[in-house]
Design a protein around this motif. Structure first.
Motif, PDB file in Angstrom:
ATOM      1  N   ALA A  33       0.823  -1.208   0.000  1.00  0.00           N
ATOM      2  CA  ALA A  33       0.000   0.000   0.000  1.00  0.00           C
ATOM      3  C   ALA A  33       0.858   1.259   0.000  1.00  0.00           C
ATOM      4  CB  ALA A  33      -0.931  -0.007   1.208  1.00  0.00           C
ATOM      5  N   LEU A  34       1.939   1.258   0.757  1.00  0.00           N
ATOM      6  CA  LEU A  34       2.835   2.419   0.772  1.00  0.00           C
ATOM      7  C   LEU A  34       3.495   2.629  -0.587  1.00  0.00           C
ATOM      8  CD1 LEU A  34       4.499   2.036   4.284  1.00  0.00           C
ATOM      9  CD2 LEU A  34       2.812   3.740   3.560  1.00  0.00           C
ATOM     10  N   ILE A  35       3.903   1.541  -1.222  1.00  0.00           N
ATOM     11  CA  ILE A  35       4.508   1.647  -2.555  1.00  0.00           C
ATOM     12  C   ILE A  35       3.487   2.162  -3.565  1.00  0.00           C
ATOM     13  CG2 ILE A  35       5.458   0.287  -4.468  1.00  0.00           C
ATOM     14  CD1 ILE A  35       6.808  -1.473  -2.315  1.00  0.00           C
ATOM     15  N   ALA A  36       2.282   1.616  -3.537  1.00  0.00           N
ATOM     16  CA  ALA A  36       1.242   2.048  -4.478  1.00  0.00           C
ATOM     17  C   ALA A  36       0.876   3.508  -4.254  1.00  0.00           C
ATOM     18  CB  ALA A  36       0.012   1.158  -4.340  1.00  0.00           C
ATOM     19  N   ALA A  37       0.779   3.932  -2.995  1.00  0.00           N
ATOM     20  CA  ALA A  37       0.461   5.326  -2.698  1.00  0.00           C
ATOM     21  C   ALA A  37       1.573   6.255  -3.172  1.00  0.00           C
ATOM     22  CB  ALA A  37       0.219   5.503  -1.204  1.00  0.00           C
ATOM     23  N   ALA A  38       2.818   5.857  -2.965  1.00  0.00           N
ATOM     24  CA  ALA A  38       3.945   6.681  -3.412  1.00  0.00           C
ATOM     25  C   ALA A  38       3.958   6.806  -4.937  1.00  0.00           C
ATOM     26  CB  ALA A  38       5.261   6.086  -2.912  1.00  0.00           C
ATOM     27  N   LEU A  39       3.681   5.719  -5.632  1.00  0.00           N
ATOM     28  CA  LEU A  39       3.627   5.770  -7.094  1.00  0.00           C
ATOM     29  C   LEU A  39       2.470   6.647  -7.571  1.00  0.00           C
ATOM     30  CD1 LEU A  39       4.428   2.066  -8.017  1.00  0.00           C
ATOM     31  CD2 LEU A  39       5.879   4.073  -8.362  1.00  0.00           C
ATOM     32  N   PHE A  40       1.339   6.550  -6.910  1.00  0.00           N
ATOM     33  CA  PHE A  40       0.178   7.363  -7.272  1.00  0.00           C
ATOM     34  C   PHE A  40       0.477   8.850  -7.073  1.00  0.00           C
ATOM     35  CE2 PHE A  40      -3.906   9.353  -6.064  1.00  0.00           C
ATOM     36  CZ  PHE A  40      -4.589   9.161  -7.261  1.00  0.00           C
ATOM     37  N   ILE A  41       1.036   9.194  -5.934  1.00  0.00           N
ATOM     38  CA  ILE A  41       1.362  10.593  -5.650  1.00  0.00           C
ATOM     39  C   ILE A  41       2.445  11.092  -6.601  1.00  0.00           C
ATOM     40  CG2 ILE A  41       2.384  12.134  -3.917  1.00  0.00           C
ATOM     41  CD1 ILE A  41       0.910  10.396  -1.817  1.00  0.00           C
ATOM     42  N   GLY A  42       3.442  10.260  -6.861  1.00  0.00           N
ATOM     43  CA  GLY A  42       4.483  10.638  -7.814  1.00  0.00           C
ATOM     44  C   GLY A  42       3.925  10.869  -9.207  1.00  0.00           C
ATOM     45  N   GLY A  43       2.990  10.034  -9.604  1.00  0.00           N
ATOM     46  CA  GLY A  43       2.342  10.219 -10.912  1.00  0.00           C
ATOM     47  C   GLY A  43       1.551  11.509 -10.975  1.00  0.00           C
ATOM     48  N   LEU A  44       0.831  11.819  -9.909  1.00  0.00           N
ATOM     49  CA  LEU A  44       0.076  13.074  -9.877  1.00  0.00           C
ATOM     50  C   LEU A  44       1.007  14.277  -9.930  1.00  0.00           C
ATOM     51  CD1 LEU A  44      -2.692  12.382  -7.225  1.00  0.00           C
ATOM     52  CD2 LEU A  44      -2.950  12.539  -9.701  1.00  0.00           C
ATOM     53  N   ILE A  45       2.099  14.227  -9.202  1.00  0.00           N
ATOM     54  CA  ILE A  45       3.064  15.337  -9.220  1.00  0.00           C
ATOM     55  C   ILE A  45       3.676  15.492 -10.612  1.00  0.00           C
ATOM     56  CG2 ILE A  45       5.319  16.074  -8.342  1.00  0.00           C
ATOM     57  CD1 ILE A  45       4.467  14.887  -5.625  1.00  0.00           C
ATOM     58  N   ALA A  46       3.980  14.383 -11.270  1.00  0.00           N
ATOM     59  CA  ALA A  46       4.544  14.443 -12.620  1.00  0.00           C
ATOM     60  C   ALA A  46       3.545  15.044 -13.603  1.00  0.00           C
ATOM     61  CB  ALA A  46       4.967  13.044 -13.068  1.00  0.00           C
ATOM     62  N   ILE A  47       2.283  14.685 -13.477  1.00  0.00           N
ATOM     63  CA  ILE A  47       1.267  15.236 -14.372  1.00  0.00           C
ATOM     64  C   ILE A  47       1.110  16.733 -14.141  1.00  0.00           C
ATOM     65  CG2 ILE A  47      -1.215  15.237 -14.851  1.00  0.00           C
ATOM     66  CD1 ILE A  47      -1.162  12.193 -14.392  1.00  0.00           C
ATOM     67  N   VAL A  48       1.107  17.168 -12.893  1.00  0.00           N
ATOM     68  CA  VAL A  48       0.984  18.598 -12.587  1.00  0.00           C
ATOM     69  C   VAL A  48       2.176  19.367 -13.144  1.00  0.00           C
ATOM     70  CG1 VAL A  48       1.005  20.273 -10.702  1.00  0.00           C
ATOM     71  CG2 VAL A  48      -0.496  18.282 -10.586  1.00  0.00           C
ATOM     72  N   HIS A  49       3.385  18.826 -12.975  1.00  0.00           N
ATOM     73  CA  HIS A  49       4.556  19.512 -13.521  1.00  0.00           C
ATOM     74  C   HIS A  49       4.522  19.562 -15.045  1.00  0.00           C
ATOM     75  CE1 HIS A  49       7.012  20.441 -10.069  1.00  0.00           C
ATOM     76  NE2 HIS A  49       6.723  19.238  -9.537  1.00  0.00           N
ATOM     77  N   LEU A  50       4.001  18.527 -15.653  1.00  0.00           N
ATOM     78  CA  LEU A  50       3.895  18.508 -17.114  1.00  0.00           C
ATOM     79  C   LEU A  50       2.897  19.554 -17.599  1.00  0.00           C
ATOM     80  CD1 LEU A  50       4.778  16.954 -19.687  1.00  0.00           C
ATOM     81  CD2 LEU A  50       2.748  15.545 -19.363  1.00  0.00           C
ATOM     82  N   VAL A  51       1.777  19.682 -16.920  1.00  0.00           N
ATOM     83  CA  VAL A  51       0.733  20.623 -17.338  1.00  0.00           C
ATOM     84  C   VAL A  51       1.132  22.068 -17.029  1.00  0.00           C
ATOM     85  CG1 VAL A  51      -1.652  21.357 -16.857  1.00  0.00           C
ATOM     86  CG2 VAL A  51      -1.124  18.931 -17.149  1.00  0.00           C
ATOM     87  N   VAL A  52       1.684  22.293 -15.848  1.00  0.00           N
ATOM     88  CA  VAL A  52       1.998  23.659 -15.418  1.00  0.00           C
ATOM     89  C   VAL A  52       3.274  24.179 -16.076  1.00  0.00           C
ATOM     90  CG1 VAL A  52       2.613  25.093 -13.421  1.00  0.00           C
ATOM     91  CG2 VAL A  52       0.780  23.412 -13.247  1.00  0.00           C
ATOM     92  N   GLY A  53       4.288  23.340 -16.124  1.00  0.00           N
ATOM     93  CA  GLY A  53       5.589  23.831 -16.558  1.00  0.00           C
ATOM     94  C   GLY A  53       5.868  23.513 -17.953  1.00  0.00           C
TER      95      GLY A  53
END
Length: 53
Positions: A33-53
């Motif tokens: 669960a910790l690994i899946a949550a970290a991957l999910f949060i990392g994916g969301l952060i990557a998408i935000v950086h892609l859209v914003v920057g």
């Protein structure tokens, strides 16, 4: 890992849930669960950086 991923969506057959409860080690579930949550949060952060920057 499959049980953890299904729990993220909140859908699981009661038969499968009962089987998981008897077969799975709680420590493995927590780590997965910790690994899946970290991957999910990392994916969301990557998408935000892609859209914003």
């Amino acid at each position: 890992m499959k049980a953890v991923l299904w729990s993220f969506f909140g859908v699981r057959k009661s038969r499968d849930h009962a089987a998981d409860a008897t077969q799975l080690n709680p420590l493995h579930v927590i780590v997965a669960a910790l690994i899946a949550a970290a991957l999910f949060i990392g994916g969301l952060i990557a998408i935000v950086h892609l859209v914003v920057g």
